[in-house]
Design an enzyme around this catalytic site. Structure first.
Site, short mmCIF file in Angstrom:
data_model
loop_
_atom_site.label_atom_id
_atom_site.label_comp_id
_atom_site.label_asym_id
_atom_site.label_seq_id
_atom_site.Cartn_x
_atom_site.Cartn_y
_atom_site.Cartn_z
CG ASP A 193 -15.28 7.69 6.59
OD1 ASP A 193 -14.71 8.20 5.60
OD2 ASP A 193 -15.73 6.53 6.58
NE ARG A 222 -2.29 1.12 3.61
CZ ARG A 222 -2.81 1.90 4.57
NH1 ARG A 222 -3.99 2.44 4.42
NH2 ARG A 222 -2.16 2.12 5.68
CG ASN A 238 -14.19 10.13 1.21
OD1 ASN A 238 -14.08 9.56 0.12
ND2 ASN A 238 -14.79 9.58 2.25
CB THR A 239 -18.22 11.86 -2.10
OG1 THR A 239 -19.63 11.67 -1.98
CG2 THR A 239 -17.65 10.93 -3.16
CG HIS A 240 -19.01 8.13 3.96
ND1 HIS A 240 -18.11 7.08 4.00
CD2 HIS A 240 -20.04 7.78 4.76
CE1 HIS A 240 -18.59 6.13 4.81
NE2 HIS A 240 -19.76 6.53 5.27
C1 GRF Z 1 -19.95 6.39 -3.76
O1 GRF Z 1 -21.25 6.15 -3.29
C2 GRF Z 1 -19.05 6.89 -2.67
O2 GRF Z 1 -19.73 7.62 -1.69
C3 GRF Z 1 -18.51 5.63 -2.05
O3 GRF Z 1 -18.35 4.76 -3.13
C4 GRF Z 1 -19.24 5.12 -4.18
C5 GRF Z 1 -18.42 5.31 -5.40
O4 GRF Z 1 -19.19 5.32 -6.55
N1 GRF Z 1 -17.32 5.90 -1.31
P1 GRF Z 1 -18.57 5.67 -7.94
O5 GRF Z 1 -17.32 4.81 -8.15
O6 GRF Z 1 -18.24 7.13 -7.96
O7 GRF Z 1 -19.63 5.33 -8.95
#
Ligand code: GRF
Length: 203
Positions: free
Chosen positions: A146, A65, A107-109
């Site tokens: 997170d 990693r 980050n999108t969660h």
């Molecule tokens: C998203 O829902 C994000 O929040 C999560 O993984 C998913 C990624 O989706 N961490 P994508 O690869 O952008 O379609």
């Protein structure tokens, strides 16, 4: 123009949302590099279709990693990115990586943090818990997984007949709308970080 690096591991629909946003000439940011840790990720094709260079630090080819992250860090720095977006990136980043982009990495969660954080199964867990409302969160990345300052969130209603797939599809739709707004706010210098809290100010 804000130069953005995006890290992905899978489908890449959030990357696509940014690529679609920047197809509008007045969008103040451009994805200049996509970093990926899986050679079979569909996200790679999306980047290539948009003529965005890809740095592949494949898990199979680079099992350590730390090696993968060093390669990605170097590529992002060489591309002079102003900001990094984790869009479905499935690895915890090490301290050196996080420090290099302090205050400049989001980050999108797929939940309303702090609910269902620090898990790869946030949507499953929200459904199993029986919550009636969930959503998505774009937050700054810190070494507290997170748990960095929340920049923006959107709610998504949970329906009685939802399964993980249907619920995640609606959460993704919300992410696709929210992420470009957040990147635009960074580009327009409208994100304020005050200790544990972040906020977006009006233009
Ligand atoms: C998203 O829902 C994000 O929040 C999560 O993984 C998913 C990624 O989706 N961490 P994508 O690869 O952008 O379609």
């Amino acid at each position: 123009m804000l130069h953005v690096g995006v890290l992905v591991s899978g489908r890449g629909s959030n990357l696509q949302a940014l690529l679609d946003a920047q197809a509008t000439p007045e969008f103040p940011a451009r994805v200049v590099l996509v970093g990926c840790n899986r050679a079979d990720a569909p996200a790679i094709g999306r980047a290539e279709a948009a003529d965005v260079p890809v740095c592949l630090a494949d898990r199979a080819a680079m099992p350590r990693r730390a090696t993968r992250q060093a390669v990605l860090l170097q590529a992002l720095q060489a591309a002079h990115v102003d900001m990094v977006v984790l869009a479905g990136y499935d690895e915890i980043l090490d301290d050196a990586f996080v420090a290099a982009f302090k205050g400049r990495m989001v980050n999108t969660h797929p939940s309303l943090l702090p609910a269902f954080g620090a898990t790869m199964h946030a949507v499953d867990e929200a459904l199993a818990h029986g919550v009636k409302v969930t959503g998505c969160t774009v937050h700054l990345v810190t070494d507290d997984l997170d748990n960095g300052p929340i920049v923006a969130q959107r709610c998504v209603e949970v329906r009685d007949d939802d399964d993980v797939e249907s619920l995640h599809a609606r959460i993704r739709d919300a992410e696709h709308r929210l992420l470009p707004l957040v990147v635009r706010a960074f580009a327009e210098n409208r994100v304020r970080i005050e200790g544990k809290r972040a906020r977006v100010v009006a233009s």
